[in-house]
Each structure stands twice: as structure tokens, then as C-alpha cells.
Design a protein around this motif. Structure first.
Motif, short mmCIF file in Angstrom:
data_model
loop_
_atom_site.label_atom_id
_atom_site.label_comp_id
_atom_site.label_asym_id
_atom_site.label_seq_id
_atom_site.Cartn_x
_atom_site.Cartn_y
_atom_site.Cartn_z
N ALA A 96 0.83 -1.21 0.00
CA ALA A 96 0.00 0.00 0.00
C ALA A 96 0.86 1.26 0.00
O ALA A 96 0.52 2.26 -0.63
N LEU A 97 1.99 1.20 0.71
CA LEU A 97 2.89 2.35 0.78
C LEU A 97 3.64 2.56 -0.52
O LEU A 97 3.89 3.70 -0.93
N GLY A 98 4.02 1.46 -1.18
CA GLY A 98 4.91 1.54 -2.34
C GLY A 98 4.38 2.40 -3.47
O GLY A 98 5.15 3.15 -4.09
N VAL A 99 3.08 2.32 -3.75
CA VAL A 99 2.54 3.07 -4.89
C VAL A 99 2.62 4.58 -4.67
O VAL A 99 3.17 5.30 -5.51
N PRO A 100 2.08 5.14 -3.56
CA PRO A 100 2.24 6.59 -3.37
C PRO A 100 3.70 7.02 -3.21
O PRO A 100 4.10 8.07 -3.69
N LEU A 101 4.50 6.17 -2.54
CA LEU A 101 5.91 6.50 -2.35
C LEU A 101 6.63 6.63 -3.68
O LEU A 101 7.33 7.62 -3.95
#
Length: 468
Positions: free
Chosen positions: A258-263
């Protein structure tokens, strides 16, 4: 005369006394257990000495780790075997060398091959940095140190565009294209610094040459009671992979996804997002500097607050909420020229929201794994998994959707919302499980009360408490 049936018999008196005695013994045992745990945790700990020791670690480790450039699982696990203090400079030397060689390439095949090996060398770097710092700092000291390292990277990203622009102005007949100078300068500095770091970094806290014997003893004790079940434990692959039998592991990995995409969306496409506000290339670079710097500041504020309060998941949820809000606001704006201040403010929220969870999430699951090999195994999968989500970001930011990139913004916001949900569910489960364990043992304990030397088997141990 009282009814014999209503009068307590001597046997009943004895039974009642036994129950009272038993209950008192249980309460005493629980209290003693708590005192013993607290006593073991606090043994020979001097707050002033610990602060002085941490300052030594800060000045010795963090500056060089922050300056370094950022097949992860195998390289990271190999790093556990030969020691992070040796593996980190080897990785740095490797990608510095590949960067230098990139300056000599003349076709796509050569660049692709070198980028492949450079990426392989880089991939294990951040997981190893995280693990290395867990061998020096207590669990509630870790987030702010990782934040300093990561903030340095954010600030470097903020000015990288300007650095590249400056390098491209170099006029010289020594190379056919100015871009080669960028690889020559970066590669040379990286290789030279890697050689220095190889001799500079200590193997472990207990073997650091810059500490006296008393400080080494204190450093070892701190990690034994509040980081590792066995300090400097020999690497065992089979034991390390046992971490993937824990259900909580997959909760953490879902949050990494979940974090990887916005990051990665912010890291890779912030200039394209800002292009909707300004058109000039130099101005685009300038407009990305402030959001990245404030993102680094937000990261430091949340990480220091998280360490102070000894709690992780609410701050991770807050970071995801900022990400979600920033992308939704930007996607909802139709007339950027009329709402340019709001649009630019939304880009700040994007960087605020992506910076903090990346560090706090890695800290959170490292805080809950006392086995050093398992800790590194989880980190070496989790961090690259977030980086792998760059594939999603790259495929949703499509040319046909510019300049607004509405599908990409909505997709990224959705991953932020998913991150809030999973982080909150996992955190609330930990709260519930801690209370359930307290009730079962008849004593109220928190993660700080239980020495990590008892927690080799993780949640299987009755005394285990989640670090929230």
C-alpha cells in the motif's frame, strides 16, 4: 441454634482459606513477575550514560550512512553473514563502480546491463542499513535515527534536479555528451567514500573501537534487553525464514504494498505532477524542492514523536491519511490556474504522507521481531516490495492522461486509503492481543517491560507484548 447446613464447616473454612491463599499467591507471583521483568530491563541502565552513548553512535554512524547512496534478500542475508559494516561499503563500492562505467556506454544494451547490476547492488542497501542500526539502538530510539538517514535522502532528491542541471552546463571536449560528467562525478565520489566507510564503520556496538570497556558493556546490555534476543547471533537461513510463518508478517507486507505506490509515485512523478502548475523546466525543478524538504521535516517530526510515545501505527495511519488527502485534492481540481495555491499545497501533502510511513513501517516490524536473522529477512523482502510498486506507478501515469493524470492520482489515493485500513486493523489487533495476554497472565505488561532476550520465539512466548 444455627442450621448446620448454613454454618460453614471447618473443611469449608480451610477451603476458603486455600482459595484466598492461592489468589494472593497468584497476585504476588504476577507482581513479582512484573518486578523481575522491569528489574531485568532496567538493570545497570544509567539514563545519562545511555544518552551519551547514543550521541556517540549518532555522530559516528548517522553522518556516513546518510551520505551513502541508497537481489535484496540474498544480498541482505549475505550481509548478515559477513556483517553489515563490511557488506554496506562493498555494495556502495559496487554501485559506484557501475555508475562510473555507465559514463563509458554507447548503446542501450550497455546501459541496461549496467543498470541491472547497479540496481542489484542498491537493492539490499536500505534493508541492511535498517538492520545495522537495530544492533546499536533500543527499539524506541530507532525511528528518529532512521528518519535522519531517510531525510538526508529526501533532501538529496530535492536538489538532484538542480545538480543535474548544473552539471549539464559543463563545457568540455573531454566527453561527447555533458551527461557523462554526472556519472563520472557521482561514481568517483561514491567509490572513494566506500573505501573510507569500509574502515570506518564498527562491526557492532560491543566491538566499537571508539567506546571504552564500560560503554561497550552498556551497549551490549541495551541491545540484549531492548532489541535482539541474541546479540550478534550467527546467521542461520532456516531459522531466519521462520518469520514467514507468522500471520503478522503478511499484514506488514500488505502495508508495504500500500505504501509503495504513493511513495514511488511521488519519487518518480512529482515533476510531472508539478508541471500542471508551472511549465518552465527549471521552475518545475524549483517547485519540487520545497515539498521534498517539508516532507523530510514532517518525517523527522513524526519519527521523533513516535519514539517519544513508543507507538507506531497511529503515525503510520496519519501518514497514509495525508497521502490520501493530498492526491484526492489534486485530482479534484479542474482549474489549476484559479486554484494554484491549493494545488501546490496538495503536492506538499503528498510528500508529507509518503515520507513518514516508509520509515515508521520498517521500524514497526523491526521492533516486533527480536530474532536478528528473522528481522533482516522480513526487512529484505518488505523494503524491495515497496520499491517494486514503482511498476504500478509507472503504468498508471500515462501520457494520454496528462496534464491532470486523473486515473493515476485516484489510483494512488486508493492505495493510501488501503494503507490506512490495513495499518489500523493490524495495530488494533495488537492492542487487543496485548490486553488478552495481560488478562491471561493476570499482570499488565507493555513491550518495554519484557526484555527481548526472552522473545526469540516471538508471539509464541507468553510474555510477548506487541510494540504498538
Amino acid at each position: 441454634m444455627a442450621d448446620p447446613a448454613l454454618s460453614p464447616s471447618p473443611q469449608k473454612h480451610l477451603a476458603a482459606n486455600d482459595v484466598v491463599s492461592c489468589n494472593k499467591k497468584s497476585i504476588d507471583d504476577a507482581e513479582n513477575s512484573r518486578e523481575n521483568v522491569a528489574g531485568e530491563t532496567a538493570l545497570v541502565i544509567d539514563s545519562a550514560a545511555e544518552r551519551a552513548l547514543c550521541r556517540k553512535f549518532d555522530f559516528r554512524l548517522l553522518p556516513v550512512l546518510a551520505i551513502m547512496v541508497v537481489f535484496a534478500p540474498p544480498f541482505a542475508l549475505l550481509g548478515k553473514k559477513i556483517g553489515p559494516s563490511r557488506m554496506l561499503p562493498i555494495l556502495m563500492f559496487s554501485f559506484g563502480s557501475f555508475t562510473l562505467l555507465t559514463a563509458t556506454t554507447h548503446n542501450f544494451s550497455g546501459i541496461f546491463a549496467l543498470r541491472f547490476f547497479l540496481g542489484a547492488a542498491e537493492s539490499a542497501f536500505f534493508p541492511l542499513v535498517i538492520f545495522y542500526l537495530t544492533t546499536f539502538y533500543r527499539r524506541n530510539e530507532l525511528a528518529r535515527r532512521l528518519a535522519i538517514f531517510y531525510a538526508a535522502s529526501n533532501i538529496a532528491n530535492a536538489f538532484s534536479g538542480l545538480l543535474a542541471f548544473g552539471v549539464f552546463q559543463i563545457k568540455s571536449d573531454l566527453v561527447d555528451y555533458p551527461w557523462r560528467w554526472l556519472f563520472i562525478i557521482e561514481g568517483t565520489l561514491t567509490v572513494l567514500f566506500a573505501i573510507f566507510v569500509f574502515f570506518y564503520l564498527p562491526k557492532s556496538a560491543a566491538e566499537a573501537r571508539f567506546l571504552n570497556e564500560e560503554e561497550k558493556s552498556l551497549a551490549y546490555h541495551r541491545i540484549q534487553v531492548d532489541s535482539s534476543s541474541v546479540v550478534n547471533e550467527a546467521f542461520n537461513l532456516r531459522e531466519s525464514l521462520q518469520i514467514f510463518k507468522r500471520p503478522s508478517t503478511y499484514g506488514f507486507l500488505l502495508i508495504e504494498i500500500a505504501l509503495g505506490v504513493p511513495l514511488q509515485s511521488v519519487a518518480l512523478f512529482l515533476p510531472q505532477i508539478v508541471q500542471r502548475i508551472v511549465k518552465n523546466t527549471i521552475q518545475v525543478n524549483l517547485y519540487t524542492v520545497a515539498p521534498n524538504i517539508t516532507g523530510a521535516v514532517t518525517l523527522l517530526i513524526l519519527a521523533f514523536s513516535s519514539d517519544l510515545l513508543r507507538i507506531r501505527f497511529p503515525f503510520i495511519c496519519l501518514g497514509f491519511a495525508l497521502t490520501f488527502t493530498g492526491f484526492i485534492i489534486y485530482a479534484a481540481i479542474d482549474d489549476v490556474e484559479r486554484q494554484i495555491k491549493l494545488a501546490y499545497y496538495a503536492t506538499f501533502m503528498m510528500t508529507w504522507g509518503t515520507s513518514a510511513p516508509s520509515v515508521l513501517l520498517s521500524t514497526w516490524y523491526n521492533n516486533n521481531v527480536a530474532h536478528e536473522g528473522q528481522r533482516l529477512a522480513l526487512t529484505s523482502v518488505g523494503v524491495p516490495l515497496a520499491n517494486l510498486m514503482g511498476l504500478v506507478a509507472s503504468n498508471v501515469f500515462r501520457d494520454q492522461d496528462k496534464p491532470k493524470y486523473a486515473p493515476a492520482l485516484i489510483t494512488t489515493a486508493s492505495f493510501g486509503g488501503f494503507g490506512i485500513l490495513v495499518s489500523a486493523c493490524l495495530g488494533l489487533y495488537m492492542v487487543f492481543d496485548n490486553k488478552r495476554r495481560d488478562r491471561r497472565q493476570g499482570v499488565k505488561l507493555s513491550a518495554r517491560d519484557v526484555p527481548t532476550s526472552r522473545l526469540r520465539d516471538g508471539p509464541k512466548v507468553d510474555d510477548f507484548r506487541w510494540f504498538l
